[in-house]
Design an enzyme around this catalytic site. Structure first.
Site, mmCIF file in Angstrom:
data_model
loop_
_atom_site.group_PDB
_atom_site.id
_atom_site.type_symbol
_atom_site.label_atom_id
_atom_site.label_comp_id
_atom_site.label_asym_id
_atom_site.label_seq_id
_atom_site.Cartn_x
_atom_site.Cartn_y
_atom_site.Cartn_z
ATOM 1 N N GLY B 164 49.520 -43.275 24.854
ATOM 2 C CA GLY B 164 50.386 -42.158 24.479
ATOM 3 C C GLY B 164 51.763 -42.229 25.098
ATOM 4 O O GLY B 164 52.473 -41.232 25.174
ATOM 5 N N GLU B 200 53.243 -56.647 30.732
ATOM 6 C CA GLU B 200 53.115 -57.530 29.569
ATOM 7 C C GLU B 200 54.499 -57.974 29.130
ATOM 8 O O GLU B 200 55.469 -57.228 29.237
ATOM 9 C CB GLU B 200 52.492 -56.768 28.396
ATOM 10 C CG GLU B 200 51.007 -56.660 28.422
ATOM 11 C CD GLU B 200 50.497 -55.920 27.182
ATOM 12 O OE1 GLU B 200 49.275 -55.809 27.048
ATOM 13 O OE2 GLU B 200 51.322 -55.468 26.364
ATOM 14 N N HIS B 208 52.966 -53.520 14.381
ATOM 15 C CA HIS B 208 51.651 -53.065 14.814
ATOM 16 C C HIS B 208 50.686 -53.271 13.645
ATOM 17 O O HIS B 208 50.767 -52.573 12.640
ATOM 18 C CB HIS B 208 51.728 -51.587 15.208
ATOM 19 C CG HIS B 208 50.415 -51.025 15.596
ATOM 20 N ND1 HIS B 208 50.153 -50.541 16.853
ATOM 21 C CD2 HIS B 208 49.268 -50.898 14.902
ATOM 22 C CE1 HIS B 208 48.908 -50.127 16.895
ATOM 23 N NE2 HIS B 208 48.347 -50.340 15.729
ATOM 24 N N LYS B 237 51.518 -42.995 15.075
ATOM 25 C CA LYS B 237 51.650 -43.545 13.733
ATOM 26 C C LYS B 237 52.010 -42.442 12.741
ATOM 27 O O LYS B 237 51.497 -41.330 12.828
ATOM 28 C CB LYS B 237 50.342 -44.202 13.304
ATOM 29 C CG LYS B 237 49.991 -45.407 14.166
ATOM 30 C CD LYS B 237 48.540 -45.809 14.028
ATOM 31 C CE LYS B 237 48.171 -46.837 15.087
ATOM 32 N NZ LYS B 237 46.711 -46.997 15.224
ATOM 33 N N GLU B 288 44.823 -53.462 21.878
ATOM 34 C CA GLU B 288 43.706 -52.695 22.406
ATOM 35 C C GLU B 288 42.671 -52.521 21.299
ATOM 36 O O GLU B 288 42.935 -52.809 20.137
ATOM 37 C CB GLU B 288 44.148 -51.317 22.928
ATOM 38 C CG GLU B 288 44.753 -50.413 21.877
ATOM 39 C CD GLU B 288 45.110 -49.027 22.433
ATOM 40 O OE1 GLU B 288 44.916 -48.789 23.625
ATOM 41 O OE2 GLU B 288 45.559 -48.187 21.642
ATOM 42 N N ASN B 290 40.204 -49.645 19.528
ATOM 43 C CA ASN B 290 39.820 -48.247 19.419
ATOM 44 C C ASN B 290 38.361 -48.195 18.996
ATOM 45 O O ASN B 290 38.002 -48.655 17.922
ATOM 46 C CB ASN B 290 40.700 -47.517 18.422
ATOM 47 C CG ASN B 290 42.116 -47.372 18.940
ATOM 48 O OD1 ASN B 290 42.318 -46.941 20.069
ATOM 49 N ND2 ASN B 290 43.091 -47.762 18.144
ATOM 50 N N ARG B 292 36.235 -46.259 17.723
ATOM 51 C CA ARG B 292 35.941 -45.067 16.922
ATOM 52 C C ARG B 292 36.566 -45.268 15.543
ATOM 53 O O ARG B 292 37.236 -46.261 15.298
ATOM 54 C CB ARG B 292 36.571 -43.846 17.575
ATOM 55 C CG ARG B 292 38.066 -44.110 17.847
ATOM 56 C CD ARG B 292 38.848 -42.899 18.211
ATOM 57 N NE ARG B 292 40.162 -43.241 18.713
ATOM 58 C CZ ARG B 292 41.242 -43.445 17.960
ATOM 59 N NH1 ARG B 292 41.156 -43.376 16.655
ATOM 60 N NH2 ARG B 292 42.415 -43.745 18.501
#
Lengths: 169, 502, 502, 169
Positions: B164, B200, B208, B237, B288, B290, B292
């Site tokens: 976030g 990074e 993305h 997004k 990463e 997610n 879910r």
């Protein structure tokens, strides 16, 4: 029946010259519009003018004279100005801008922080109150060097849209 | 087999999950906070239970209350939706302990992928490329300098414990490194209770792109191709599409294989998403996972033809996937816009309130996943997303034209929304050309605030409508008659056919 | 190229056509009768013109008025939708004479296919199988006996000049032949001003299967596969689906080729449908050609992925079809239900009225093509169809489950609709099995009237809601206060945030 | 506050025992329901009872006491019966069935044909009036051997729903 009507940038004179059923003849700054107007849903108007089909949606805002008006292209804040509005407007001009000396939340929310207290001297850009709605915090700042005259809410309070939270001078 | 599912969520995702349950003949249980008694998910479900006060942590994040409602209702599974408890390892574990099937991965997969550094290490071991940088939590400032000397500027400092945008800093020169590092760690501590950060390499023109995967309990893992999610505002997004305009078949296969490898690395079960950052020259790096369902899952559903929630439920039932990788194809193009109750012309300030009027966009190639209705008050406690609007077309230009049409016919009053902002995006040349990066909104901020023209005639019509409404109100000030007053409980439908007799 | 299209229709089809126009950036012109000032197509269009009084023949069938509106607006093309003037050869010719492109075939194709006997003769010449029977208008009763002796009973007598069940008689024995023939001719004369009839072999367990075709101005003709339309009530289609459960790939290819041949036989241009009657043992016969878009076109759009209205406009623009037969594929399964404002429990009596409340079914795999909105009054002058509801699934069972879900969540009050009747069809075993003929509704009439059970508790809840509403009304009888009266122009949104100040 | 309520097949006694905010305790034929009831949209109620979620839609029909009620499974015609209704109902019982001696159109439509005239003797099943709506004609027939007492409409008239068109005796 002649009124003034304003969208912030422009104030126009508006006259209802005739109205029978859906049909109306209305002059805006002297330009006559022969229209067919129907409220098709609550607050939604369909206007036909010269064959063009307009859909216009109204939302009453702070008072019954103030509207948020959606056209296809643009959203306007429109106010119908009658004698009373003019009187208030003139009085405010004499007394200085009413709006600039109070802080109201544009949306419902929860007061999360009030980093100032009554009587405090604040400077332009200083955060006066923080309101949270929908997981986002919004900071309301002073527009000039002022003194906190009154704090009408406290931390944790739920405020409604347009509710005045703070007064300055 | 699962017979009743409690959906531990609210809003459009709760309704969306319940729709698939209903199609499968599975009973649905809603949970709701005090602020949500009239919410659509409560009305849609077969059963509904109150789980506490309005603030999320006392209701939708309250594991005990949700488990309590599940037991009371006899639900044999819980679908977490997205947000709230969907990536909470403790919740997944707790469900498992009380014998309720959590529709999603186990605590191990959630934990591993939830900690960014552990996830990076796991990916490196599985041969999935990660952005060059640290592989361990940074606590030593000297170590930071070493890493940066190795990978070179610009670099990004990120918090290990969460996302976030919190605890994130872009650094372009050595003199800024240590001050920025300290700020990032302090911010991370405030936000996540953990000051661990990592460094990074910063990708200059990043895209993305994420891959949807499905993994059953029998070790079968497939990917359902990519989603392009570079149109973002403040790391949120805004618009997603599939296929990605940047993609080519070779890269798609390769990245898909890596996504499958990533899921296998944590013995994944259910639906998940592997997010990658892709550079202009098509180098890609794991960002990463997610663990879910994603908000943007519908574009995949439309183009691949798979109901992802049904697949989640089938997997939770222990069924093997009914298709293999080679059975899956992409048909046409899909775009999703997220519609928020926020004011794009006023710094995107959220705008909860009462929906006065709504006209949903409908017809060919349009999917509307919403939950608000006329008279519904959007509470101030939760996310400002009102709906997901998805269009499909045979081609990308058709999908864009259809989105423009859908946004045109989508009318919602009472709250201010991002609809007109999204309409403007559909007209920006770099979006139409499919040539954009995550900087799109920033780079086009001026054009995105330019409003369409409304000439004098159009302006006059707005004046006229307001004026006519005002005049009509004035006329109605006279106290209404007895029968009218009785009728006022009902909407005024223009003509009263039925004279009330009492 | 076409820049502005007048849609010579109303209701959902007018809105549906305008949606595709908008996606193509083409201006839209609505026409409306006195009964339709507030109709959605008037609100949706860029321009709108009144074309006369409420009865169709004085407005939507009034060619002069429509051409007048087209000239006034500067429209360069007219889309006729379906019904009204869509199959009127004189209208097509008139458009052509005044230099406005009629989006559809020319007068020759409409005339040839409009007269059933001429159409039969044309098909026989083109090698398309027709139902055995007369190939000329029957005026001689002896000729009728000859034909029947040749083809055998049962036979069907049909009017040459039109459809809708008028002038149709099923005859099973020689003694009934002449009386029935005389009745049919007299009925045909009354209905169509022409007592010409013809005789066809009656197919005992008929399936109504039609093929969608598209033909450009350059002689390219493709078919977009079949639609199964056997679920009919009084010769009106109720439910349509594609693919047909009866179909196999060989038959599909063969019938598709015949459909293309049929279109080529009349130099067809635009979108059209070849209707076949198919027997249980898969013999098929040409029934008729509809020289326009069909109500059921969305199931084809969803499964084939083509926007048929856009294709119609492209063809009218003189463009060649952008795909060949081999490019077209069927993906998954689609079902359409037509929702009518009629009372299925009271002999399907039409039920015009004011829409008080509507909740459209939405979400994955659902298309809703409607035109009514809350507060809209459905006029008594036109067709009772409120909307087309289309669901898609990977498989037929999924499409059915989704339709059941969509019908469940579709709520409309103020008028009585056929929603619950359609829900019952979704539960009939022969429908679920895909084993049905055009006799389906007749054969299942008893089951289709059986209502779902609402136990005592459910009944009590209905009592309670009515009772609570009644009590609340009683409480509100007291004349409201001054400010309330002013506010009554607006819907009561439960809580009044804004105190009115006048 | 005790009322009777009927759906044609069943008449139940209904009592509001308690009501605070959304919560109500209501007895139907003595069976007590402890419910959470909210009017979520105009005429649409959400009821939670024992965890079950009910959506119930009401449409007022001929009078404020009569409702068409949609539940998920079934549609009911429900009437709230108070003292006045009982009086009317009893009076009608004495005078014979009021409904059977008049013809009302259930829907709005246009009168296309009236093949009978005042004073005419008609028989059961005889067509009295034909109304057209939405391209469909509906014939209204006599339920018994009667005499036409009054014709309140003429051919070509537009009638509203529930408007009485013909009276018999």
């Amino acid at each position: 029946m002649s009124y003034e009507i304003s969208n912030g940038n422009r104030t126009a004179k508006i006259d209802l010259l005739n109205r029978v059923g859906n049909k109306a003849l209305i002059a805006v700054d002297g330009h006559k519009y022969d229209i067919d107007i129907v409220e098709v849903e609550a607050g939604v108007y369909s206007i036909l003018f010269n064959g063009e089909s307009y859909n216009i949606e109204l939302i009453e805002s702070e008072s019954s004279k103030k509207y948020i008006v959606n056209t296809f292209a643009k959203t306007f804040n429109i106010e119908v100005i009658d004698a009373e509005s003019k009187y208030i407007s003139n009085r405010n001009k004499g007394a200085g801008l009413e709006g600039a000396n109070q802080i109201a939340s544009p949306m419902p929310g929860k007061v999360v922080r009030i980093p100032v207290s009554v009587g405090e001297q604040v400077t332009a850009g200083q955060t006066l109150i923080v309101v949270e709605a929908m997981k986002m915090q919004s900071e309301f700042k002073s527009t000039g060097d002022k003194i906190i005259r009154e704090i009408l809410v406290k931390e944790g309070d739920i405020v409604n849209a347009h509710q005045v939270m703070l007064k300055l001078e | 087999m699962i017979k009743k599912i409690l959906v531990a969520n609210r809003g459009e995702i709760a309704v969306r999950v319940m729709r698939s349950c209903r199609e499968l003949g599975i009973g649905t249980v809603a949970v709701f906070s005090d602020a949500d008694r009239t919410a659509m998910h409560v009305r849609y479900a077969d059963e509904a239970y109150n789980i506490g006060p309005a603030p999320s942590r006392e209701s939708y994040l309250n594991i005990d209350n949700i488990i309590g409602a599940a037991k009371k209702s006899g639900a044999d599974a819980i679908h977490p939706g997205y947000g709230f408890l969907s990536e909470n390892a403790a919740f997944s574990r707790r469900c498992s302990e009380v014998g309720i099937k959590f529709i999603g991965p186990d605590a191990y997969a959630i934990t591993t992928m939830g900690d960014k550094i552990t996830a990076r290490q796991t990916m490196i071991r599985s041969g999935v490329p990660v952005v060059p940088g640290t592989t361990e939590k940074l606590t030593d400032e000297k170590k930071a300098v070493e890493v940066v000397n190795e990978i070179g500027f610009p670099i990004m400092i990120k918090a290990s414990g969460g996302g976030g945008g919190k605890g994130m800093r872009l650094v372009r020169s050595m003199e800024d490194l240590l001050p920025m590092l300290r700020m990032a760690r302090s911010e991370a501590m405030n936000a996540f209770g953990d000051d661990a950060v990592y460094i990074e390499k910063y990708i200059e023109s990043p895209h993305h792109i994420e891959f949807q995967i499905l993994a059953d309990q029998h070790g079968n893992v497939v990917h359902l191709f990519e989603r392009e999610c570079s149109i973002q505002r403040r790391h949120q997004k805004v618009i997603e599409e599939t296929p990605s305009p940047l993609m080519n078949p070779e890269l798609r296969n390769e990245m898909g294989e890596k996504a499958v490898a990533a899921a296998k690395a944590v013995n994944y079960e259910g639906a998940g998403t592997i997010e990658f950052i892709v550079s202009d020259n098509l180098n890609y790096y794991f960002l990463e996972m997610n663990t879910r369902l994603q908000v943007e899952h519908p574009v995949t559903e439309r183009v691949v033809g798979v109901d992802l929630v049904k697949e989640q439920i089938n997997i939770a039932n222990g069924l093997a996937l009914s298709f293999k990788q080679e059975d899956l194809k992409q048909h046409g193009h899909a775009i999703q816009c997220r519609i928020y109750a926020e004011d794009p012309d006023n710094n995107f300030m959220p705008n909860p309130g009462i929906i006065k009027h709504i006209t949903e966009p409908l017809g060919l190639g349009v999917r509307y996943d919403g939950y608000v209705y006329e008279g519904y008050e959007i509470p101030m406690y939760y996310d400002p997303m009102i709906c997901k609007l998805i269009t499909w077309g045979q081609t990308r230009p058709e999908a864009i034209a259809r989105m423009r049409r859908a946004l045109y016919e989508y009318k919602i009053t009472g709250v201010i929304t991002s609809i007109k902002f999204l309409e403007r995006i559909m007209d920006i040349p770099s979006f139409i050309a499919g040539k954009y990066t995550t900087h799109f909104i920033e780079e086009n901020s001026e054009k995105l605030l330019l409003k369409k023209k409304c000439g004098t005639e159009c302006e006059d019509m707005a004046f006229i409508a307001a004026f006519v409404n005002y005049m009509d109100k004035l006329e109605k000030i006279q106290p209404p008659k007895y029968t009218d007053a009785l009728g006022s409980n009902w909407k005024d439908f223009g003509r009263k056919r039925n004279v009330l007799r009492l």
